[in-house]
Design a protein around this motif. Sequence first.
Motif, PDB file in Angstrom:
ATOM      1  N   GLU A 299       0.855  -1.187   0.000  1.00 35.76           N
ATOM      2  CA  GLU A 299       0.000   0.000   0.000  1.00 35.76           C
ATOM      3  C   GLU A 299       0.896   1.245   0.000  1.00 35.76           C
ATOM      4  OE1 GLU A 299      -3.202   0.070  -0.377  1.00 35.76           O
ATOM      5  OE2 GLU A 299      -3.435  -2.121  -0.313  1.00 35.76           O
ATOM      6  N   SER A 300       1.096   1.802  -1.154  1.00 33.54           N
ATOM      7  CA  SER A 300       2.050   2.893  -1.301  1.00 33.54           C
ATOM      8  C   SER A 300       1.397   4.250  -1.092  1.00 33.54           C
ATOM      9  CB  SER A 300       2.676   2.850  -2.706  1.00 33.54           C
ATOM     10  OG  SER A 300       3.436   4.002  -2.948  1.00 33.54           O
ATOM     11  N   ARG A 301       2.121   5.114  -0.383  1.00 33.99           N
ATOM     12  CA  ARG A 301       1.756   6.531  -0.303  1.00 33.99           C
ATOM     13  C   ARG A 301       2.669   7.380  -1.180  1.00 33.99           C
ATOM     14  NH1 ARG A 301       1.034   4.665   5.028  1.00 33.99           N
ATOM     15  NH2 ARG A 301      -1.095   4.981   5.813  1.00 33.99           N
ATOM     16  N   GLY A 302       3.555   6.736  -1.894  1.00 35.15           N
ATOM     17  CA  GLY A 302       4.467   7.451  -2.779  1.00 35.15           C
ATOM     18  C   GLY A 302       5.660   8.051  -2.083  1.00 35.15           C
ATOM     19  N   THR A 303       5.865   7.687  -0.800  1.00 34.24           N
ATOM     20  CA  THR A 303       6.954   8.281  -0.020  1.00 34.24           C
ATOM     21  C   THR A 303       7.997   7.259   0.412  1.00 34.24           C
ATOM     22  OG1 THR A 303       5.612   7.998   1.990  1.00 34.24           O
ATOM     23  CG2 THR A 303       5.461  10.123   0.852  1.00 34.24           C
ATOM     24  N   GLY A 304       7.955   6.055  -0.137  1.00 34.32           N
ATOM     25  CA  GLY A 304       8.894   5.010   0.249  1.00 34.32           C
ATOM     26  C   GLY A 304       8.228   4.005   1.173  1.00 34.32           C
ATOM     27  N   GLY A 305       8.941   2.955   1.466  1.00 39.06           N
ATOM     28  CA  GLY A 305       8.396   1.879   2.282  1.00 39.06           C
ATOM     29  C   GLY A 305       8.379   0.581   1.510  1.00 39.06           C
ATOM     30  N   SER A 306       8.368  -0.539   2.222  1.00 40.24           N
ATOM     31  CA  SER A 306       8.411  -1.834   1.557  1.00 40.24           C
ATOM     32  C   SER A 306       7.899  -2.917   2.494  1.00 40.24           C
ATOM     33  CB  SER A 306       9.842  -2.163   1.114  1.00 40.24           C
ATOM     34  OG  SER A 306      10.693  -2.338   2.243  1.00 40.24           O
ATOM     35  N   ARG A 307       7.702  -4.100   1.946  1.00 41.81           N
ATOM     36  CA  ARG A 307       7.368  -5.276   2.734  1.00 41.81           C
ATOM     37  C   ARG A 307       8.137  -6.458   2.163  1.00 41.81           C
ATOM     38  NH1 ARG A 307       1.136  -6.811   1.948  1.00 41.81           N
ATOM     39  NH2 ARG A 307       1.775  -8.194   3.642  1.00 41.81           N
ATOM     40  N   ARG A 308       8.380  -7.436   3.037  1.00 44.45           N
ATOM     41  CA  ARG A 308       9.144  -8.625   2.678  1.00 44.45           C
ATOM     42  C   ARG A 308       8.188  -9.801   2.517  1.00 44.45           C
ATOM     43  NH1 ARG A 308      14.012  -9.442   0.452  1.00 44.45           N
ATOM     44  NH2 ARG A 308      14.950 -11.418   1.058  1.00 44.45           N
ATOM     45  N   ALA A 309       8.449 -10.648   1.524  1.00 49.56           N
ATOM     46  CA  ALA A 309       7.614 -11.820   1.307  1.00 49.56           C
ATOM     47  C   ALA A 309       8.487 -12.978   0.849  1.00 49.56           C
ATOM     48  CB  ALA A 309       6.539 -11.534   0.260  1.00 49.56           C
ATOM     49  N   SER A 310       7.960 -14.203   0.984  1.00 48.99           N
ATOM     50  CA  SER A 310       8.684 -15.363   0.478  1.00 48.99           C
ATOM     51  C   SER A 310       7.710 -16.397  -0.032  1.00 48.99           C
ATOM     52  CB  SER A 310       9.594 -15.958   1.557  1.00 48.99           C
ATOM     53  OG  SER A 310       8.837 -16.473   2.628  1.00 48.99           O
ATOM     54  N   LEU A 311       8.194 -17.214  -0.946  1.00 46.36           N
ATOM     55  CA  LEU A 311       7.381 -18.217  -1.610  1.00 46.36           C
ATOM     56  C   LEU A 311       8.160 -19.525  -1.651  1.00 46.36           C
ATOM     57  CD1 LEU A 311       4.957 -19.028  -3.497  1.00 46.36           C
ATOM     58  CD2 LEU A 311       6.378 -18.221  -5.397  1.00 46.36           C
ATOM     59  N   GLU A 312       7.559 -20.615  -1.179  1.00 44.99           N
ATOM     60  CA  GLU A 312       8.216 -21.920  -1.230  1.00 44.99           C
ATOM     61  C   GLU A 312       7.634 -22.753  -2.365  1.00 44.99           C
ATOM     62  OE1 GLU A 312       8.294 -23.929   2.491  1.00 44.99           O
ATOM     63  OE2 GLU A 312       9.470 -22.357   3.490  1.00 44.99           O
ATOM     64  N   PHE A 313       8.504 -23.502  -3.039  1.00 46.86           N
ATOM     65  CA  PHE A 313       8.059 -24.305  -4.176  1.00 46.86           C
ATOM     66  C   PHE A 313       8.957 -25.524  -4.334  1.00 46.86           C
ATOM     67  CE2 PHE A 313      11.315 -21.515  -5.816  1.00 46.86           C
ATOM     68  CZ  PHE A 313      12.031 -22.296  -6.712  1.00 46.86           C
ATOM     69  N   ALA A 314       8.427 -26.548  -4.991  1.00 47.22           N
ATOM     70  CA  ALA A 314       9.196 -27.740  -5.330  1.00 47.22           C
ATOM     71  C   ALA A 314       9.619 -27.641  -6.787  1.00 47.22           C
ATOM     72  CB  ALA A 314       8.366 -28.996  -5.105  1.00 47.22           C
ATOM     73  N   ALA A 315      10.907 -27.837  -7.043  1.00 47.60           N
ATOM     74  CA  ALA A 315      11.407 -27.775  -8.409  1.00 47.60           C
ATOM     75  C   ALA A 315      10.896 -28.965  -9.210  1.00 47.60           C
ATOM     76  CB  ALA A 315      12.928 -27.744  -8.418  1.00 47.60           C
ATOM     77  N   ALA A 316      10.499 -28.717 -10.461  1.00 47.20           N
ATOM     78  CA  ALA A 316      10.009 -29.784 -11.334  1.00 47.20           C
ATOM     79  C   ALA A 316      11.028 -30.161 -12.400  1.00 47.20           C
ATOM     80  CB  ALA A 316       8.705 -29.356 -12.002  1.00 47.20           C
ATOM     81  N   GLU A 317      12.031 -29.299 -12.626  1.00 46.64           N
ATOM     82  CA  GLU A 317      13.011 -29.526 -13.691  1.00 46.64           C
ATOM     83  C   GLU A 317      14.414 -29.270 -13.152  1.00 46.64           C
ATOM     84  OE1 GLU A 317      12.030 -30.649 -16.514  1.00 46.64           O
ATOM     85  OE2 GLU A 317       9.860 -30.253 -16.436  1.00 46.64           O
ATOM     86  N   ASN A 318      15.405 -29.524 -14.017  1.00 43.53           N
ATOM     87  CA  ASN A 318      16.797 -29.242 -13.664  1.00 43.53           C
ATOM     88  C   ASN A 318      17.094 -27.743 -13.675  1.00 43.53           C
ATOM     89  OD1 ASN A 318      17.595 -31.947 -13.288  1.00 43.53           O
ATOM     90  ND2 ASN A 318      17.792 -32.210 -15.508  1.00 43.53           N
ATOM     91  N   ALA A 319      16.213 -26.961 -14.263  1.00 41.52           N
ATOM     92  CA  ALA A 319      16.343 -25.504 -14.248  1.00 41.52           C
ATOM     93  C   ALA A 319      14.970 -24.903 -14.002  1.00 41.52           C
ATOM     94  CB  ALA A 319      16.921 -24.989 -15.559  1.00 41.52           C
ATOM     95  N   THR A 320      14.915 -23.871 -13.174  1.00 43.87           N
ATOM     96  CA  THR A 320      13.655 -23.219 -12.823  1.00 43.87           C
ATOM     97  C   THR A 320      13.746 -21.740 -13.151  1.00 43.87           C
ATOM     98  OG1 THR A 320      13.192 -24.786 -11.038  1.00 43.87           O
ATOM     99  CG2 THR A 320      12.059 -22.668 -10.947  1.00 43.87           C
ATOM    100  N   ARG A 321      12.726 -21.227 -13.804  1.00 39.76           N
ATOM    101  CA  ARG A 321      12.658 -19.794 -14.080  1.00 39.76           C
ATOM    102  C   ARG A 321      11.976 -19.071 -12.924  1.00 39.76           C
ATOM    103  NH1 ARG A 321      11.393 -18.025 -20.324  1.00 39.76           N
ATOM    104  NH2 ARG A 321      13.486 -18.503 -21.137  1.00 39.76           N
TER     105      ARG A 321
END
Length: 342
Positions: free
Chosen positions: A281-303
């Motif tokens: 939710e930006s007010r245009g003055t800066g600020g941030s939030r941290r997030a993470s996502l867990e996943f299982a790889a399906a191939e030898n390379a993941t995009r």
Amino acid sequence: MNGTRVMNPNSIPHWEISGFVEYIGSGQQQDDMILPVPEGARAVRLGNDATIRQLLSVTRKKTYSITFSAARTCAQAEKLNVSVGPESGVLPIQTVYTSSGWDSYSYAFRARHSTAWLTIHNPGVEEDPACGPLIDLIAIKTLSPPRRERESGYGLSRVLAGNMLRNGDFEEGPFIFPDTAWGALVPPLDEDDVSPLPGWTVMSDTKVVKYVDAAHHTVQRGERAVELVAGREAALLQEVPTAPGWWYRLSFSVGDAGDGCAEPLAVEAYAARAAARVQHESRGTGGSRRASLEFAAAENATRVVFQSSNHHMKPDGTLCGPVLDDVALVSVRRRAARRLLL
């Protein structure tokens, strides 16, 4: 010179020119249009089939980025061909990302020889031969692409002890002119091209991402970050070696650049079959939030892919978007339900 047109191929020191090239003074007027110059008093304009080029001294096998500032004038579908030696790319400049009309574009190449010709060419042919982009502020920078950390183990047990992404903090990238407040645009690339943002590729037809600095923008960590200014029309991605069946955690920061982009901003992240949408939710003055996502790889390379979920505009009508920074991918060595952690 004939008026503003440069007639001799060698009249501009250190440059060779061909085609309809003009030497423009800041504030010069063409019909109802005033032509500004962002730094100094002069710039060049590339009219019909016009080219400027300079011979560079480089080091073989080193990677370099070129940054230059350009502004549209009166042509309808302006674009620029940039080449260094045999490598070349087309930079679309139809979309303007600043209120001044000037944007800085980046391009990268890997040197094959000790010298190389840098060429900027306007392929357009207009009824008015003077219609074409203005060029000012050109710089070259040696890139030092960061490497992934050393692997440990063998086979499926192979993991990386730290961040598996290259340049996940975006600290290595194209030169940003210190006296300009608009960063540097990173254009879309073909798969085999060299990226001016090492480790990362921009996928799009004509849109870009913006590389921003802490001197003029709010950056979550370090001195550099990426602003996703093109909505869903551009994606930032990196392909990473992974082991099928192993679980990984992708973490990142989402914020705003402190540039007046006061709208709800959201980044969509994708990896393997996992996806997440993270809103700030930006007010245009800066600020941030941290997030993470867990996943299982399906191939030898993941995009790993990021894009802004919507287009956004500042009050002056220029495009803006969420800022992405501090991206990390690590192996978690365990099976877990796919989830987004906020």
